[in-house]
Design a protein around this motif. Sequence first.
Motif, PDB file in Angstrom:
ATOM      1  N   LYS A   1      65.824 -42.738 -18.290  1.00  0.00           N
ATOM      2  CA  LYS A   1      65.208 -41.933 -17.102  1.00  0.00           C
ATOM      3  C   LYS A   1      66.659 -41.409 -16.402  1.00  0.00           C
ATOM      4  CE  LYS A   1      62.006 -42.922 -13.746  1.00  0.00           C
ATOM      5  NZ  LYS A   1      61.307 -42.394 -12.816  1.00  0.00           N
TER       6      LYS A   1
ATOM      7  N   LEU B   1      65.900 -49.132 -19.568  1.00  0.00           N
ATOM      8  CA  LEU B   1      65.130 -48.375 -18.162  1.00  0.00           C
ATOM      9  C   LEU B   1      66.354 -46.914 -17.913  1.00  0.00           C
ATOM     10  CD1 LEU B   1      63.519 -51.099 -16.619  1.00  0.00           C
ATOM     11  CD2 LEU B   1      62.638 -48.764 -17.367  1.00  0.00           C
TER      12      LEU B   1
ATOM     13  N   GLU C   1      62.757 -49.355  -8.943  1.00  0.00           N
ATOM     14  CA  GLU C   1      62.628 -48.459 -10.160  1.00  0.00           C
ATOM     15  C   GLU C   1      62.375 -50.074 -10.475  1.00  0.00           C
ATOM     16  OE1 GLU C   1      63.882 -44.167  -9.809  1.00  0.00           O
ATOM     17  OE2 GLU C   1      62.076 -43.814 -10.581  1.00  0.00           O
TER      18      GLU C   1
ATOM     19  N   ILE D   1      68.491 -44.699 -12.151  1.00  0.00           N
ATOM     20  CA  ILE D   1      67.900 -45.060 -12.246  1.00  0.00           C
ATOM     21  C   ILE D   1      67.929 -45.806 -10.530  1.00  0.00           C
ATOM     22  CG2 ILE D   1      67.437 -47.105 -13.303  1.00  0.00           C
ATOM     23  CD1 ILE D   1      64.746 -46.789 -14.061  1.00  0.00           C
TER      24      ILE D   1
ATOM     25  N   GLN E   1      65.660 -37.607 -25.117  1.00  0.00           N
ATOM     26  CA  GLN E   1      66.868 -39.156 -25.268  1.00  0.00           C
ATOM     27  C   GLN E   1      67.231 -38.582 -26.894  1.00  0.00           C
ATOM     28  OE1 GLN E   1      63.696 -38.584 -23.798  1.00  0.00           O
ATOM     29  NE2 GLN E   1      64.245 -40.055 -21.965  1.00  0.00           N
TER      30      GLN E   1
END
Lengths: 266, 279
Positions: free
Chosen positions: B160, B156, B168, B164, B252
């Motif tokens: 992100k 995650l 969230e 993060i 990414q």
Amino acid sequence: MQGSTRRMGVMTDVHRRFLQLLMTHGVLEEWDVQRLQKHCYKVHDRNATVEKLEDFINNINSVLESLYIEIKKGVTEDDGRPIYALVNLATTSISKMASDFAENELDLFRKALELIIDSETGFASSTNILNLVDQLKGKKMRKKEAEHVLQKFVQNKWLIEKEGEFTLHGRAILEMEQYIRETYPDAVKVCTICHSLLIQGQSCETCGIRMHLPCVAKYFQSNSEPRCPHCNDYWPHEIPEVFDPEKEREAGISKSNKRSSRSRQH
Amino acid sequence: MSLKPKSRGRAGVQAERGGGGEEAPSTSRGPGGAASQGGRRAEAPSAPGPRSQKQLELKVAELVQFLLIKDQRKIPIRRTDILRHVVGDYKDVLPELLRRAAERLEYVFGYRLVELEPRSNTYILVNTLEPVEEDAEMRGDQGTPTTGLLMIVLGLIFMKGNSIKETEVWDFLRRLGVHPTKKHLIFGDPKKLITEDFVRQRYLEYRRIPHTDPVDYELQWGPRTNLETSKMKVLKFVAKVHNQDPKDWPAQYCEALAEEEARARPQTGVAAPTPAPSS
């Protein structure tokens, strides 16, 4: 036991993975050790022939020598199964436990250990151990808590419980034999056959010598008239069977079935 | 009985190790381990003279065991702990002990002793062997079932943009049936895991975002994560979960690739522990 051959072995990733995974177990049965060895070969060296376990372990031990640890082989006292543990050679104490238990818990273990060693059967009753709770060093412990701690010892394979009584797990004997012999030289019992520390075993009712159950099994194998090796009187006890890994594998269709029937002993 | 610093000619105690060694067995002052009869001897009294090879060997052995045990709990090992629990009187040769211990750890066990962050004087062990799925069946300690949750959070964070907000994270995890306030069958207390345990183990960084009301926190990768895994590995994990290809996330993917290239270039002394001369 092991000759002081200074010829050092060589570590490869096969050996390293083996060691890493072996260390996650406090003690491991031979069959599982063999599985582990095969697994490590599969990961790193598919095509190589899997070395004989004894040689494989000796190789690793020659490297471990400089770290004062070794993979030690022993045998369970109740049914003669070969077991392996990574033991500390330098410190003669219960140091391996020291990192997992508090001071009063270690002292509880020591108390239980003393009762076990002094006992005739190699077992100490829960009641007798718990009665010593007031004498423990460190933080005060109540009996209820001590019961939990004893169970922790069982889970971590330092003690075995059988019908409310406790004895030493094969792991504890492997790790602490030297410590026990040095600390309780007068109370300690020894097997007449193998001369190792004896906690559980059979004894001659006439002359008092003792033997481990697996040692009895081997010594009297296919002997219809077992006699005491020392005083020659009839050996009055039931002679157990020699542990046979092959028979074990055939009989136990699923290892988990075997395990549940053995869970009392281990 | 004190251990006299021995010079050469140790009167042939070399070979005899098992039987009640006159050469003092080590004095590991581990937690709660102080009390025992028999084997223990006190350390050298005043001035530390030259130490014998065997004494050093024993100390290194103690240090290796200490590091292995500490790392098992994934707690970064502080230099001060090493000094207090193991090294003690051998403080003057600490760099040598660390060097030897690191060499043994890597050669024998396949663990690299690494400083968590430069000059942090905290160490972890990084596995040089790649974990393999079947390892899990061979383990005696069930590994860490929480690794799954950690991987999800790491994923995650990376997807992100490397940071993060905690809110969230929970928005996402709730959809998987993981709640901050509810006990989870596998993970137990997920809130504690993510905001305390993983942080203490240095897998995550957890920082308060100023001027937020209600208070919110941000999560980022911790130094241990950077040492133990990589953006590419985490991206591959995320891709696998979605049954897609890592290249499906071009931004990414580029970032992960760049990190791989940076790592492939020769390091400027990050790996080996470089203890400062004055402890």
